[in-house]
Design a protein around this motif. Sequence first.
Motif, PDB file in Angstrom:
ATOM      1  N   UNK A  60     -44.276 -10.890 130.670  1.00  0.00           N
ATOM      2  CA  UNK A  60     -44.023 -10.478 131.854  1.00  0.00           C
ATOM      3  C   UNK A  60     -44.000 -11.371 133.329  1.00  0.00           C
ATOM      4  N   UNK A  61     -45.346 -11.841 133.156  1.00  0.00           N
ATOM      5  CA  UNK A  61     -46.042 -13.050 134.367  1.00  0.00           C
ATOM      6  C   UNK A  61     -45.286 -14.047 134.218  1.00  0.00           C
ATOM      7  N   UNK A  62     -44.987 -14.777 132.733  1.00  0.00           N
ATOM      8  CA  UNK A  62     -44.037 -16.020 132.899  1.00  0.00           C
ATOM      9  C   UNK A  62     -42.705 -15.792 133.573  1.00  0.00           C
ATOM     10  N   UNK A  63     -41.853 -14.683 133.064  1.00  0.00           N
ATOM     11  CA  UNK A  63     -40.718 -14.401 133.363  1.00  0.00           C
ATOM     12  C   UNK A  63     -40.590 -14.247 134.895  1.00  0.00           C
ATOM     13  N   UNK A  64     -41.597 -13.232 135.604  1.00  0.00           N
ATOM     14  CA  UNK A  64     -41.728 -13.196 136.840  1.00  0.00           C
ATOM     15  C   UNK A  64     -41.743 -14.467 137.839  1.00  0.00           C
ATOM     16  N   UNK A  65     -42.666 -15.278 136.820  1.00  0.00           N
ATOM     17  CA  UNK A  65     -42.744 -16.655 137.682  1.00  0.00           C
ATOM     18  C   UNK A  65     -41.421 -17.427 137.940  1.00  0.00           C
ATOM     19  N   UNK A  66     -40.701 -17.498 136.729  1.00  0.00           N
ATOM     20  CA  UNK A  66     -39.281 -18.298 136.713  1.00  0.00           C
ATOM     21  C   UNK A  66     -38.417 -17.553 137.663  1.00  0.00           C
ATOM     22  N   UNK A  67     -38.310 -16.263 137.716  1.00  0.00           N
ATOM     23  CA  UNK A  67     -37.621 -15.440 138.598  1.00  0.00           C
ATOM     24  C   UNK A  67     -37.722 -16.002 140.042  1.00  0.00           C
ATOM     25  N   UNK A  68     -38.877 -15.959 140.346  1.00  0.00           N
ATOM     26  CA  UNK A  68     -39.646 -16.354 141.743  1.00  0.00           C
ATOM     27  C   UNK A  68     -39.054 -17.845 142.025  1.00  0.00           C
ATOM     28  N   UNK A  69     -39.397 -18.688 141.341  1.00  0.00           N
ATOM     29  CA  UNK A  69     -38.866 -19.884 141.455  1.00  0.00           C
ATOM     30  C   UNK A  69     -37.492 -20.265 141.706  1.00  0.00           C
ATOM     31  N   UNK A 131     -59.830 -19.184 121.746  1.00  0.00           N
ATOM     32  CA  UNK A 131     -60.463 -20.519 121.921  1.00  0.00           C
ATOM     33  C   UNK A 131     -59.483 -21.512 122.126  1.00  0.00           C
ATOM     34  N   UNK A 132     -59.205 -21.987 123.405  1.00  0.00           N
ATOM     35  CA  UNK A 132     -58.064 -22.977 123.344  1.00  0.00           C
ATOM     36  C   UNK A 132     -58.223 -23.940 124.558  1.00  0.00           C
ATOM     37  N   UNK A 133     -57.568 -25.165 124.363  1.00  0.00           N
ATOM     38  CA  UNK A 133     -57.786 -26.084 125.542  1.00  0.00           C
ATOM     39  C   UNK A 133     -59.318 -26.302 125.728  1.00  0.00           C
ATOM     40  N   UNK A 134     -60.340 -26.008 124.714  1.00  0.00           N
ATOM     41  CA  UNK A 134     -61.677 -26.301 125.055  1.00  0.00           C
ATOM     42  C   UNK A 134     -62.295 -25.179 125.971  1.00  0.00           C
ATOM     43  N   UNK A 135     -61.526 -24.183 125.853  1.00  0.00           N
ATOM     44  CA  UNK A 135     -62.172 -23.012 126.923  1.00  0.00           C
ATOM     45  C   UNK A 135     -61.988 -21.618 125.889  1.00  0.00           C
ATOM     46  N   UNK A 136     -62.944 -20.676 126.143  1.00  0.00           N
ATOM     47  CA  UNK A 136     -62.978 -19.361 125.501  1.00  0.00           C
ATOM     48  C   UNK A 136     -62.962 -18.381 126.556  1.00  0.00           C
ATOM     49  N   UNK A 137     -61.967 -17.306 126.156  1.00  0.00           N
ATOM     50  CA  UNK A 137     -61.938 -16.184 127.265  1.00  0.00           C
ATOM     51  C   UNK A 137     -60.679 -15.110 126.874  1.00  0.00           C
ATOM     52  N   UNK A 138     -60.642 -13.954 127.462  1.00  0.00           N
ATOM     53  CA  UNK A 138     -59.548 -13.282 127.155  1.00  0.00           C
ATOM     54  C   UNK A 138     -58.178 -13.621 128.031  1.00  0.00           C
ATOM     55  N   UNK A 139     -57.022 -13.554 127.284  1.00  0.00           N
ATOM     56  CA  UNK A 139     -55.584 -14.004 128.025  1.00  0.00           C
ATOM     57  C   UNK A 139     -55.525 -13.151 129.183  1.00  0.00           C
ATOM     58  N   UNK A 140     -55.372 -13.695 130.140  1.00  0.00           N
ATOM     59  CA  UNK A 140     -55.013 -12.199 131.530  1.00  0.00           C
ATOM     60  C   UNK A 140     -53.391 -12.869 131.477  1.00  0.00           C
ATOM     61  N   UNK A 141     -52.892 -13.955 131.799  1.00  0.00           N
ATOM     62  CA  UNK A 141     -51.545 -14.006 132.017  1.00  0.00           C
ATOM     63  C   UNK A 141     -50.967 -15.611 131.950  1.00  0.00           C
ATOM     64  N   UNK A 142     -49.786 -15.940 131.516  1.00  0.00           N
ATOM     65  CA  UNK A 142     -49.328 -17.107 131.433  1.00  0.00           C
ATOM     66  C   UNK A 142     -48.377 -17.056 132.481  1.00  0.00           C
ATOM     67  N   UNK A 143     -48.542 -18.479 133.378  1.00  0.00           N
ATOM     68  CA  UNK A 143     -47.540 -18.718 134.293  1.00  0.00           C
ATOM     69  C   UNK A 143     -46.734 -20.004 133.823  1.00  0.00           C
ATOM     70  N   UNK A 144     -45.983 -20.454 134.985  1.00  0.00           N
ATOM     71  CA  UNK A 144     -45.256 -21.693 134.750  1.00  0.00           C
ATOM     72  C   UNK A 144     -45.846 -22.749 134.150  1.00  0.00           C
TER      73      UNK A 144
END
Length: 276
Positions: A60-69, A131-144
């Motif tokens: 949802x976050x990724x789609x909304x970012x594309x729509x806004x752009x 654990x991705x990109x050398x960082x660990x955490x809970x995925x919050x959102x994915x943007x452009x």
Amino acid sequence: MNEIEALFDQGSELMPWLADSVINLVIGLVVFFVGKFIASKVSHWCEKRMLKASVDQAVAGFASSILYALMFAGVALMALGQIGVETTSFIAILGAAGLAVGLALQGSLSNFASGVLIIILRPFRSGDFIDAGGQMGTVNRIELFHTYLKTPDNRVIIVPNSSVMNGSIVNFSRESTRRLDLVIGISYDADIRLAKQIMEEIVNADERILKDPKCLIAVSELADSSVNFFLRPWVASGDYWTVRADLLEKIKYTFDERGVGIPYPQMDVHVHKQES
């Protein structure tokens, strides 16, 4: 006098054009800022609607970012057209400049492409601990261009999408169960059978530990100063850290109560006195 009259005549001729230009500029600015506001509201509204429809928050976050752009680009073209800029030629100029800009922004384009791959391949979802990109955490959102992670101590880490996709991704939340891998050491003068019995009793008494697969308790190593056991119970992924801490604490207390020693690194020093 003739020169002054000529200037007045020229000024009177320019006034309508100047007034139209100012009006068009004001209207263009109004179109831009109002359109930007509407684009922001519409993208947020669409994101909320997708979340209510049980769409994953990252998608949802990724789609909304594309729509806004896309909406922002349309609003910018409308504003330029209102001001008097030929949008067709402007688009052509943008297309010609796009190649040069694209070469200069290879990293950003790579992040965008990686974001699209994340959405398509779905290696993780919103709420997964990774654990991705050398960082660990809970995925919050994915943007452009970035993925937002939240750490257990409530820090937000912004990771470029290309860094996420170009490395290994460890998803700790994908499976419903996880195995605890503990190494428990006892002293060489302790009773191995008693230590194993104590650990079996502790494991069997904890309802959070799964019965299937069966917990493995076995001697793994005769180390320098200890006899080491493998202790490998299976638990629900959400109980991993609490069960781990509780097991270690319970084993320590019970070993102390029943006389099973836990060694610590030590060194024996022998002093030899030489007679002269």
